[in-house]
Design a protein around this motif. Structure first.
Motif, mmCIF file in Angstrom:
data_model
loop_
_atom_site.group_PDB
_atom_site.id
_atom_site.type_symbol
_atom_site.label_atom_id
_atom_site.label_comp_id
_atom_site.label_asym_id
_atom_site.label_seq_id
_atom_site.Cartn_x
_atom_site.Cartn_y
_atom_site.Cartn_z
ATOM 1 N N ASN A 232 -5.561 -4.111 -9.573
ATOM 2 C CA ASN A 232 -4.972 -5.203 -10.348
ATOM 3 C C ASN A 232 -4.253 -6.119 -9.359
ATOM 4 O OD1 ASN A 232 -3.380 -6.890 -11.909
ATOM 5 N ND2 ASN A 232 -2.765 -5.293 -13.353
ATOM 6 N N TYR A 233 -4.774 -7.316 -9.174
ATOM 7 C CA TYR A 233 -4.202 -8.208 -8.168
ATOM 8 C C TYR A 233 -2.962 -8.955 -8.653
ATOM 9 C CZ TYR A 233 -8.127 -7.171 -5.169
ATOM 10 O OH TYR A 233 -9.028 -6.516 -4.373
ATOM 11 N N ASN A 234 -2.602 -8.768 -9.912
ATOM 12 C CA ASN A 234 -1.315 -9.282 -10.387
ATOM 13 C C ASN A 234 -0.268 -8.229 -10.043
ATOM 14 O OD1 ASN A 234 0.577 -10.956 -11.708
ATOM 15 N ND2 ASN A 234 0.348 -9.785 -13.593
ATOM 16 N N SER A 235 -0.037 -8.069 -8.729
ATOM 17 C CA SER A 235 0.771 -6.936 -8.246
ATOM 18 C C SER A 235 1.303 -7.197 -6.853
ATOM 19 C CB SER A 235 -0.100 -5.672 -8.205
ATOM 20 O OG SER A 235 -1.197 -5.859 -7.315
ATOM 21 N N ALA B 148 13.465 -4.027 -7.341
ATOM 22 C CA ALA B 148 14.556 -5.010 -7.374
ATOM 23 C C ALA B 148 14.014 -6.426 -7.170
ATOM 24 C CB ALA B 148 15.588 -4.665 -6.304
ATOM 25 N N PHE B 149 13.044 -6.556 -6.262
ATOM 26 C CA PHE B 149 12.417 -7.854 -5.969
ATOM 27 C C PHE B 149 11.763 -8.425 -7.225
ATOM 28 C CE2 PHE B 149 8.645 -10.280 -4.770
ATOM 29 C CZ PHE B 149 9.137 -11.169 -3.822
ATOM 30 N N LEU B 150 10.990 -7.604 -7.935
ATOM 31 C CA LEU B 150 10.287 -8.076 -9.126
ATOM 32 C C LEU B 150 11.240 -8.340 -10.288
ATOM 33 C CD1 LEU B 150 7.140 -5.753 -8.953
ATOM 34 C CD2 LEU B 150 7.237 -8.216 -8.507
ATOM 35 N N LYS B 151 12.281 -7.516 -10.412
ATOM 36 C CA LYS B 151 13.250 -7.734 -11.493
ATOM 37 C C LYS B 151 14.011 -9.040 -11.279
ATOM 38 C CE LYS B 151 16.943 -5.762 -14.206
ATOM 39 N NZ LYS B 151 17.698 -4.575 -14.624
ATOM 40 N N LYS B 152 14.386 -9.300 -10.034
ATOM 41 C CA LYS B 152 15.123 -10.536 -9.726
ATOM 42 C C LYS B 152 14.293 -11.764 -10.070
ATOM 43 C CE LYS B 152 17.691 -12.777 -5.991
ATOM 44 N NZ LYS B 152 18.100 -12.704 -4.560
ATOM 45 N N LYS B 153 12.983 -11.674 -9.876
ATOM 46 C CA LYS B 153 12.096 -12.801 -10.158
ATOM 47 C C LYS B 153 11.580 -12.794 -11.594
ATOM 48 C CE LYS B 153 10.521 -13.608 -5.436
ATOM 49 N NZ LYS B 153 11.111 -14.958 -5.400
ATOM 50 N N ASN B 154 12.041 -11.792 -12.376
ATOM 51 C CA ASN B 154 11.599 -11.654 -13.770
ATOM 52 C C ASN B 154 10.077 -11.634 -13.843
ATOM 53 O OD1 ASN B 154 12.070 -11.328 -16.527
ATOM 54 N ND2 ASN B 154 11.961 -13.523 -16.930
ATOM 55 N N SER B 155 9.466 -10.883 -12.926
ATOM 56 C CA SER B 155 8.011 -10.857 -12.789
ATOM 57 C C SER B 155 7.392 -9.706 -13.586
ATOM 58 C CB SER B 155 7.631 -10.699 -11.308
ATOM 59 O OG SER B 155 6.241 -10.517 -11.158
ATOM 60 N N ASN B 156 6.194 -9.963 -14.126
ATOM 61 C CA ASN B 156 5.477 -8.912 -14.876
ATOM 62 C C ASN B 156 4.437 -8.203 -14.004
ATOM 63 O OD1 ASN B 156 3.486 -10.828 -14.593
ATOM 64 N ND2 ASN B 156 2.928 -10.905 -16.764
ATOM 65 N N ARG B 157 4.463 -8.445 -12.708
ATOM 66 C CA ARG B 157 3.485 -7.811 -11.821
ATOM 67 C C ARG B 157 3.736 -6.305 -11.712
ATOM 68 N NH1 ARG B 157 2.540 -11.203 -6.354
ATOM 69 N NH2 ARG B 157 4.790 -11.500 -6.297
ATOM 70 N N ILE B 158 2.678 -5.556 -11.467
ATOM 71 C CA ILE B 158 2.823 -4.113 -11.269
ATOM 72 C C ILE B 158 3.104 -3.842 -9.799
ATOM 73 C CG2 ILE B 158 1.283 -3.637 -13.207
ATOM 74 C CD1 ILE B 158 -0.828 -2.740 -11.153
ATOM 75 N N LEU B 159 3.421 -2.598 -9.496
ATOM 76 C CA LEU B 159 3.829 -2.227 -8.138
ATOM 77 C C LEU B 159 2.978 -1.054 -7.656
ATOM 78 C CD1 LEU B 159 5.874 -2.589 -5.810
ATOM 79 C CD2 LEU B 159 7.493 -1.218 -7.121
#
Length: 213
Positions: free
Chosen positions: A81-84, A135-146
């Motif tokens: 999944n490239y949304n990550s 923390a990086f994704l939460k700060k950006k309010n991102s829905n990407r997976i990790l």
């Protein structure tokens, strides 16, 4: 059981430089050497050729990956999944000099990086990379997976504890302070990010891989 392929290790900077025929021989040259430069190759000729070139021409460059899984297995796993974003760590020795980073899975653009730390382990690095990614994704309010390729780090994040056996010392004081901050973040923050195991056997090395071993 398939026989493990032999690798050859080029050391551009270390206690001794050259091409070495085992990981242990290579590790002896890079352990406790500031700014060590090294990489593995599948053939002696490729390693020897690399030695005549520059470290930066080889590290980070990925060869085409051919999976040994069957078509049915690959179809079942599917594509990444490239949304990550993807995270990984690298350690020269265990413990040894350690660093970690996170990249955009598709473009491989580096999003964050920490280290090198003087004395750490790969598992600690993988744990810190995951928490940093959360923390990086939460700060950006991102829905990407990790993505991570470490089941150990995934279990530590789930338990909100870095369960390392590494003993605290003056040498790794800064690293343990970072670990404590990561654990504190996990205790105090909720997150919706989905953490997924990177399928190395199907897709090759995780995009955040440092390309050294």
């Amino acid at each position: 059981m398939s026989k493990k392929k032999k690798k050859y290790y080029t050391v551009w900077k270390g206690h001794h430089t050259g091409v070495f025929e085992s990981w242990n021989d290579c590790k002896a040259q890079i352990k406790d050497f500031q700014g060590a430069q090294y990489k593995s190759f599948e053939t002696f000729d490729a390693a020897k050729k690399a030695l005549k070139g520059n470290y930066t021409d080889y590290v980070g460059k990925k060869k085409k990956f051919n999976s040994e899984l069957s078509e049915a297995q690959l179809k079942k796993i599917g594509q990444p999944n490239y949304n990550s974003i993807s995270v990984d760590a690298a350690s020269s020795g265990n413990p040894g000099k350690m660093e970690y980073r996170g990249v955009d899975t598709k473009s491989k653009k580096e999003l964050f990086k920490q280290g090198p730390f003087k004395e750490g382990t790969n598992n600690i690095g993988e744990f810190l990379a995951l928490v940093h990614g959360l923390a990086f994704l939460k700060k950006k309010n991102s829905n990407r997976i990790l993505y991570t390729d470490s089941r150990t780090a995934m279990s530590w994040v789930k338990k909100k504890t870095c369960n390392s056996k590494l003993i605290k010392s003056e040498k790794n004081k800064a690293l343990f302070e970072l670990v404590e901050r990561a654990e504190d973040w996990l205790q105090k923050n909720n997150f919706s990010t989905i953490i997924v195991k990177w399928e190395t056997k199907a897709w090759g090395e995780i995009p955040a891989d440092f390309g050294r071993k």
